[in-house]
Design a protein around this motif. Structure first.
Motif, PDB file in Angstrom:
ATOM      1  N   ARG A   1       0.856  -1.192   0.000  1.00 28.49           N
ATOM      2  CA  ARG A   1       0.000   0.000   0.000  1.00 28.49           C
ATOM      3  C   ARG A   1       0.885   1.232   0.000  1.00 28.49           C
ATOM      4  NH1 ARG A   1      -1.945   3.963   3.294  1.00 28.49           N
ATOM      5  NH2 ARG A   1      -4.204   4.347   3.372  1.00 28.49           N
TER       6      ARG A   1
ATOM      7  N   ASP B   1      -7.387 -12.164   5.354  1.00 29.88           N
ATOM      8  CA  ASP B   1      -7.158 -10.728   5.179  1.00 29.88           C
ATOM      9  C   ASP B   1      -8.287 -10.133   4.347  1.00 29.88           C
ATOM     10  OD1 ASP B   1      -5.951  -8.256   5.289  1.00 29.88           O
ATOM     11  OD2 ASP B   1      -4.598  -8.647   3.608  1.00 29.88           O
TER      12      ASP B   1
ATOM     13  N   ASP C   1      -9.711  -7.180   2.567  1.00 27.22           N
ATOM     14  CA  ASP C   1      -9.091  -5.978   2.027  1.00 27.22           C
ATOM     15  C   ASP C   1      -9.750  -4.713   2.578  1.00 27.22           C
ATOM     16  OD1 ASP C   1      -7.252  -4.629   0.187  1.00 27.22           O
ATOM     17  OD2 ASP C   1      -9.076  -4.043  -0.870  1.00 27.22           O
TER      18      ASP C   1
ATOM     19  N   ARG D   1      -2.112  -5.765  10.233  1.00 28.40           N
ATOM     20  CA  ARG D   1      -2.405  -7.115   9.711  1.00 28.40           C
ATOM     21  C   ARG D   1      -1.579  -8.195  10.387  1.00 28.40           C
ATOM     22  NH1 ARG D   1      -2.703  -5.277   3.778  1.00 28.40           N
ATOM     23  NH2 ARG D   1      -0.441  -5.218   3.938  1.00 28.40           N
TER      24      ARG D   1
END
Length: 249
Positions: free
Chosen positions: A156, A244, A246, A222
């Protein structure tokens, strides 16, 4: 593993009694008494619960659970649907907030430091309630180069508020800890990393000459809950799935 045994182990391992938190730490929704399969994820959202149902999980462990202070107490709407799904499938929900941020091995700050390759990473115990961490890079980088390192490590692009100096000594606190920037300045570091950013953060960083990196609340948190699940898999032979969901924030 018995539910109550798991709950007591996690309370001891994460030292939940140390923290005055914004939500209860530990078992939040009771499900079946025997646990073999666990799902971990950052937030107890509907998508995570539905994936846990598909995986036939006996328990879900999250960083962001339910029953936060100052939220409505009634079980209606979104909260009702989430809890109804857990109860219908007899799934336990465990939530660990500040204890998971702070843990020296599986915590969000510890795992972020390892992921970024930061040396001598440890908490400033006397500053920020032990939730503010610090360490150094082996080689000084430009702000732009360190932003690239963050992007590669977390998948990211961070928001970078730059300063006129290289980055080597860092402080960080995952999640919504942008207001720790002033504590970081007082520690004399070159840069501060957190998850979120506020309007006031820009002026604080610029006027105090420190790099600020907003790397994402979800992205910076995370790795702790995944590490906790892997710890339980190794210690007790539980089946573990990290899911995970998003979230660009």
């Amino acid at each position: 593993m018995e539910r109550n045994v798991l709950g007591q182990y996690l309370a001891d391992f994460l030292q939940t009694g140390r923290f005055k938190d914004y939500a209860p730490n530990g078992l939040q929704v009771e499900g079946k008494a025997e646990i073999q399969t666990i799902v971990t994820g950052v937030t107890a959202c509907q998508a995570l619960i539905e994936r846990a149902i598909e995986l036939k999980a006996d328990a879900i462990l999250v960083h962001h659970g339910f029953f936060w202070k100052n939220e409505p107490d009634v079980l209606v709407g979104m909260k009702q649907r989430r809890i109804k799904a857990l109860l219908a499938h007899d799934i336990n929900l465990f939530g660990y907030h500040l204890p998971l941020d702070a843990h020296p091995v599986v915590g969000n700050n510890a795992t972020l430091g390892r992921r970024l390759g930061i040396l001598d990473a440890e908490a400033f115990e006397a500053v920020g309630d032990g939730l503010l961490w610090g360490g150094s890079l082996d080689t000084a980088l430009s702000g732009e180069a360190f932003a690239g390192l963050l992007a590669k490590a977390l998948g990211r692009e961070p928001l970078h508020i730059g300063a006129d100096k290289p980055v080597q000594r860092l402080a960080w606190c995952t999640g919504g800890a942008q207001d720790y920037i002033d504590l970081a300045v007082n520690l004399g570091v070159d840069a501060f990393i957190s998850g979120e950013v506020s309007e006031r953060t820009f002026h604080s960083a610029k006027e105090q000459g420190i790099h600020y990196f907003a790397a994402g609340h979800h992205a910076t948190e995370r790795y702790g809950i995944e590490a906790l699940g892997e710890h339980l898999r190794r210690e007790f032979g539980l089946t573990h799935h990290f899911v995970d969901i998003d979230n660009p924030v």
